[in-house]
Design a protein around this motif. Structure first.
Motif, PDB file in Angstrom:
ATOM      1  N   ALA A  52       0.846  -1.193   0.000  1.00 29.46           N
ATOM      2  CA  ALA A  52       0.000   0.000   0.000  1.00 29.46           C
ATOM      3  C   ALA A  52       0.878   1.239   0.000  1.00 29.46           C
ATOM      4  O   ALA A  52       1.827   1.335   0.775  1.00 29.46           O
ATOM      5  N   ASP A  53       0.566   2.181  -0.884  1.00 28.49           N
ATOM      6  CA  ASP A  53       1.320   3.430  -1.041  1.00 28.49           C
ATOM      7  C   ASP A  53       0.343   4.576  -0.809  1.00 28.49           C
ATOM      8  O   ASP A  53      -0.547   4.812  -1.618  1.00 28.49           O
ATOM      9  N   ASP A  54       0.492   5.302   0.327  1.00 22.95           N
ATOM     10  CA  ASP A  54      -0.489   6.337   0.624  1.00 22.95           C
ATOM     11  C   ASP A  54      -0.183   7.699   0.016  1.00 22.95           C
ATOM     12  O   ASP A  54      -1.006   8.591   0.064  1.00 22.95           O
ATOM     13  N   VAL A  55       0.963   7.894  -0.607  1.00 28.21           N
ATOM     14  CA  VAL A  55       1.218   9.131  -1.350  1.00 28.21           C
ATOM     15  C   VAL A  55       0.751   8.963  -2.793  1.00 28.21           C
ATOM     16  O   VAL A  55       0.068   9.814  -3.343  1.00 28.21           O
ATOM     17  N   GLY A  56       1.091   7.837  -3.394  1.00 23.42           N
ATOM     18  CA  GLY A  56       0.667   7.558  -4.764  1.00 23.42           C
ATOM     19  C   GLY A  56      -0.765   7.077  -4.852  1.00 23.42           C
ATOM     20  O   GLY A  56      -1.341   6.985  -5.930  1.00 23.42           O
ATOM     21  N   ASP A  57      -1.371   6.743  -3.692  1.00 25.82           N
ATOM     22  CA  ASP A  57      -2.758   6.267  -3.615  1.00 25.82           C
ATOM     23  C   ASP A  57      -2.971   5.033  -4.485  1.00 25.82           C
ATOM     24  O   ASP A  57      -3.934   4.951  -5.247  1.00 25.82           O
ATOM     25  N   VAL A  58      -2.036   4.088  -4.385  1.00 27.84           N
ATOM     26  CA  VAL A  58      -2.121   2.849  -5.151  1.00 27.84           C
ATOM     27  C   VAL A  58      -1.703   1.666  -4.278  1.00 27.84           C
ATOM     28  O   VAL A  58      -1.124   1.845  -3.201  1.00 27.84           O
ATOM     29  N   ILE A  59      -2.001   0.479  -4.753  1.00 23.06           N
ATOM     30  CA  ILE A  59      -1.465  -0.747  -4.170  1.00 23.06           C
ATOM     31  C   ILE A  59      -0.613  -1.394  -5.245  1.00 23.06           C
ATOM     32  O   ILE A  59      -1.089  -1.704  -6.342  1.00 23.06           O
ATOM     33  N   TRP A  60       0.683  -1.556  -4.946  1.00 25.11           N
ATOM     34  CA  TRP A  60       1.616  -2.188  -5.871  1.00 25.11           C
ATOM     35  C   TRP A  60       1.565  -3.690  -5.697  1.00 25.11           C
ATOM     36  O   TRP A  60       1.494  -4.185  -4.581  1.00 25.11           O
ATOM     37  N   ARG A  61       1.597  -4.428  -6.777  1.00 27.41           N
ATOM     38  CA  ARG A  61       1.645  -5.897  -6.758  1.00 27.41           C
ATOM     39  C   ARG A  61       3.009  -6.310  -7.251  1.00 27.41           C
ATOM     40  O   ARG A  61       3.392  -6.028  -8.390  1.00 27.41           O
ATOM     41  N   VAL A  62       3.763  -6.988  -6.394  1.00 23.11           N
ATOM     42  CA  VAL A  62       5.138  -7.392  -6.714  1.00 23.11           C
ATOM     43  C   VAL A  62       5.175  -8.908  -6.835  1.00 23.11           C
ATOM     44  O   VAL A  62       4.762  -9.616  -5.913  1.00 23.11           O
TER      45      VAL A  62
END
Length: 68
Positions: A52-62
């Motif tokens: 979870a990235d709260d500055v980019g407002d996204v959830i990255w899938r690695v």
């Protein structure tokens, strides 16, 4: 104020080897501006790492290299 992370790092509890960055790019090249801030992690049902990235407002899938 806490320092902004440069990258998400797998720490000393890795199955083997030294800690290493697995997801980066959260700061501008001169480190003056945040592009993102990892604030939470989870493992998805397919084994992917979800960040979870709260500055980019996204959830990255690695995923593992070549998995997707």
């Amino acid at each position: 104020m806490a320092a902004l992370p440069r990258a998400l790092r797998l720490g000393p509890h890795c199955p083997a080897g030294l800690p290493r960055d697995i997801l980066g790019g959260f700061l501008s090249p001169d480190e003056s501006e945040p592009y993102g801030r990892p604030v939470g992690v989870a493992i998805g049902p397919d084994g992917a790492l979800l960040v979870a990235d709260d500055v980019g407002d996204v959830i990255w899938r690695v995923t593992a290299s070549g998995a997707d």
